[in-house]
Design a protein around this motif. Structure first.
Motif, PDB file in Angstrom:
ATOM      1  N   ILE A  60      32.193 -16.971 -26.616  1.00 15.85           N
ATOM      2  CA  ILE A  60      33.512 -17.601 -26.582  1.00 15.85           C
ATOM      3  C   ILE A  60      34.024 -17.632 -28.020  1.00 15.85           C
ATOM      4  O   ILE A  60      33.340 -18.119 -28.913  1.00 15.85           O
ATOM      5  N   GLY A  61      35.220 -17.112 -28.239  1.00 19.07           N
ATOM      6  CA  GLY A  61      35.786 -17.127 -29.580  1.00 19.07           C
ATOM      7  C   GLY A  61      36.323 -15.765 -29.966  1.00 19.07           C
ATOM      8  O   GLY A  61      36.722 -14.969 -29.117  1.00 19.07           O
ATOM      9  N   THR A  62      36.294 -15.479 -31.249  1.00 20.61           N
ATOM     10  CA  THR A  62      36.808 -14.217 -31.763  1.00 20.61           C
ATOM     11  C   THR A  62      35.669 -13.408 -32.376  1.00 20.61           C
ATOM     12  O   THR A  62      34.540 -13.879 -32.482  1.00 20.61           O
ATOM     13  N   GLY A  63      35.974 -12.167 -32.775  1.00 22.63           N
ATOM     14  CA  GLY A  63      34.953 -11.335 -33.397  1.00 22.63           C
ATOM     15  C   GLY A  63      33.808 -11.035 -32.456  1.00 22.63           C
ATOM     16  O   GLY A  63      32.635 -11.146 -32.825  1.00 22.63           O
ATOM     17  N   MET A  64      34.121 -10.621 -31.221  1.00 25.69           N
ATOM     18  CA  MET A  64      33.104 -10.436 -30.193  1.00 25.69           C
ATOM     19  C   MET A  64      32.191  -9.248 -30.456  1.00 25.69           C
ATOM     20  O   MET A  64      31.184  -9.063 -29.762  1.00 25.69           O
ATOM     21  N   ASP A  65      32.510  -8.430 -31.453  1.00 28.73           N
ATOM     22  CA  ASP A  65      31.673  -7.267 -31.755  1.00 28.73           C
ATOM     23  C   ASP A  65      30.560  -7.581 -32.745  1.00 28.73           C
ATOM     24  O   ASP A  65      29.807  -6.702 -33.145  1.00 28.73           O
ATOM     25  N   ARG A  66      30.416  -8.821 -33.122  1.00 28.09           N
ATOM     26  CA  ARG A  66      29.430  -9.207 -34.135  1.00 28.09           C
ATOM     27  C   ARG A  66      28.033  -9.422 -33.554  1.00 28.09           C
ATOM     28  O   ARG A  66      27.859  -9.895 -32.440  1.00 28.09           O
ATOM     29  N   TYR A  67      27.045  -9.126 -34.379  1.00 30.23           N
ATOM     30  CA  TYR A  67      25.651  -9.505 -34.136  1.00 30.23           C
ATOM     31  C   TYR A  67      25.238 -10.408 -35.298  1.00 30.23           C
ATOM     32  O   TYR A  67      25.374 -10.015 -36.465  1.00 30.23           O
ATOM     33  N   ILE A  68      24.755 -11.600 -34.984  1.00 30.61           N
ATOM     34  CA  ILE A  68      24.303 -12.537 -36.010  1.00 30.61           C
ATOM     35  C   ILE A  68      22.777 -12.513 -36.024  1.00 30.61           C
ATOM     36  O   ILE A  68      22.138 -12.858 -35.037  1.00 30.61           O
ATOM     37  N   ILE A  69      22.187 -12.090 -37.138  1.00 30.81           N
ATOM     38  CA  ILE A  69      20.736 -12.027 -37.263  1.00 30.81           C
ATOM     39  C   ILE A  69      20.322 -13.130 -38.233  1.00 30.81           C
ATOM     40  O   ILE A  69      20.748 -13.136 -39.401  1.00 30.81           O
ATOM     41  N   ARG A  70      19.492 -14.054 -37.755  1.00 27.03           N
ATOM     42  CA  ARG A  70      19.257 -15.289 -38.509  1.00 27.03           C
ATOM     43  C   ARG A  70      17.778 -15.652 -38.513  1.00 27.03           C
ATOM     44  O   ARG A  70      17.089 -15.510 -37.498  1.00 27.03           O
ATOM     45  N   TYR A  71      17.309 -16.141 -39.661  1.00 29.40           N
ATOM     46  CA  TYR A  71      15.964 -16.729 -39.735  1.00 29.40           C
ATOM     47  C   TYR A  71      16.060 -18.129 -40.313  1.00 29.40           C
ATOM     48  O   TYR A  71      16.725 -18.350 -41.330  1.00 29.40           O
ATOM     49  N   CYS A  72      15.386 -19.055 -39.696  1.00 27.96           N
ATOM     50  CA  CYS A  72      15.321 -20.428 -40.177  1.00 27.96           C
ATOM     51  C   CYS A  72      13.908 -20.970 -39.920  1.00 27.96           C
ATOM     52  O   CYS A  72      13.391 -20.798 -38.809  1.00 27.96           O
ATOM     53  N   CYS A  73      13.277 -21.564 -40.877  1.00 27.71           N
ATOM     54  CA  CYS A  73      13.884 -21.915 -42.159  1.00 27.71           C
ATOM     55  C   CYS A  73      12.954 -21.517 -43.300  1.00 27.71           C
ATOM     56  O   CYS A  73      11.749 -21.386 -43.125  1.00 27.71           O
ATOM     57  N   THR A  74      13.526 -21.370 -44.474  1.00 26.57           N
ATOM     58  CA  THR A  74      12.779 -21.014 -45.658  1.00 26.57           C
ATOM     59  C   THR A  74      13.285 -21.863 -46.811  1.00 26.57           C
ATOM     60  O   THR A  74      13.959 -22.868 -46.602  1.00 26.57           O
ATOM     61  N   GLN A  75      12.940 -21.477 -48.037  1.00 25.09           N
ATOM     62  CA  GLN A  75      13.428 -22.155 -49.229  1.00 25.09           C
ATOM     63  C   GLN A  75      13.630 -21.103 -50.312  1.00 25.09           C
ATOM     64  O   GLN A  75      13.113 -19.988 -50.225  1.00 25.09           O
ATOM     65  N   TRP A  76      14.376 -21.467 -51.348  1.00 20.28           N
ATOM     66  CA  TRP A  76      14.693 -20.498 -52.392  1.00 20.28           C
ATOM     67  C   TRP A  76      13.431 -19.903 -53.021  1.00 20.28           C
ATOM     68  O   TRP A  76      13.398 -18.721 -53.364  1.00 20.28           O
TER      69      TRP A  76
END
Length: 256
Positions: A76-92
């Motif tokens: 639901i929303g805009t930018g439907m062609d996007r793939y979000i690749i995410r890793y959580c969690c780490t630190q600097w």
């Protein structure tokens, strides 16, 4: 137009998604940093991208990737062609070590040889989670959908945002608001604050019988006071953007 659509996304997610970029980078708490990539395949090559991506993920796993990357797509929303690749969690302090692991195991060599040709556009962010003001359960495996509100804040509003976020979060916890939530500040690009609310399914998105404003007024015992608090909060922002993302299990890596 496509560039504008990308700018409304902030890491989050959610990871996912900074009040002030220079401030958040210096003091991220341990294990509160999410690494977020935004990718858009070439038009008409989504299927080829996904096939190549899955093979690359398998290669990463075979090399002992210490990160279980998750993939999300807007529903639901805009930018439907996007793939979000995410890793959580780490630190600097762990970022350099992970980049060394990638280099030692020729991870990016495999990516550029087999996947990169299908990508039209990349974006890369980090996102600092505000654990203190969030209310996220330890067991979150059942969550499949993530509603993300991105806030476009006004210049000079960081102090008001910090105070308002704490006030709303403290009251939500005290009045046992029946939803989980997470706050995050995006690091990179235009930055931005985001609020993530997870759901198991679409049915869970049905609005409650009483809105947050109504429950807050009852909890505070003063409708005018609650209304003033909500107005003070909204006055910190120019606008908001709302997007619902779906966790794509078939593209994601298994948890360690």
């Amino acid at each position: 137009m496509k560039k504008i659509l990308f700018k409304i996304f902030t890491c989050s997610l959610l990871a996912m998604m900074a009040l002030m970029n220079t401030a958040v980078a210096a003091d991220a708490k341990p294990d509160s940093l999410a690494d977020v990539w935004v990718m858009v395949p070439n038009h008409g090559q989504e299927s080829a991208f996904e096939t190549a991506f899955i093979k690359h993920v398998q290669f990463r796993a075979s090399q002992g990737d210490p990160r279980a990357w998750k993939v999300y797509r807007p529903t639901i929303g805009t930018g439907m062609d996007r793939y979000i690749i995410r890793y959580c969690c780490t630190q600097w302090n762990d970022v350099d070590g992970y980049q060394k692991w990638q280099a030692d195991n020729k991870i990016l060599d495999d990516w550029y040889a087999n996947v990169a040709q299908y990508i039209h556009h990349y974006e890369h962010f980090y996102s600092r989670l505000d654990i203190e003001n969030s209310n996220w359960p330890q067991d979150s495996e059942e969550f499949k959908y993530f509603a993300v509100t991105n806030y476009r804040e006004k210049m000079g509003s960081s102090k008001g945002i910090a105070a308002g976020k704490k006030l709303l979060s403290d009251n939500a916890k005290a009045m046992k608001w029946p939803y989980s939530w997470s706050w995050a500040d995006s690091i990179g690009g235009e930055g931005g604050l985001s609020l993530v609310i997870p759901y198991n399914n679409y049915a869970g998105m049905t609005p409650p019988d009483k809105s947050f404003a109504e429950v807050l007024a009852t909890h505070m015992g003063d409708e005018a006071k609650a209304g003033a608090a909500l107005k003070a909060w909204s006055d910190n922002f120019h606008s908001t953007t709302y997007t619902v993302y779906r966790l794509v299990d078939e593209l994601s890596m298994k948890d360690k």
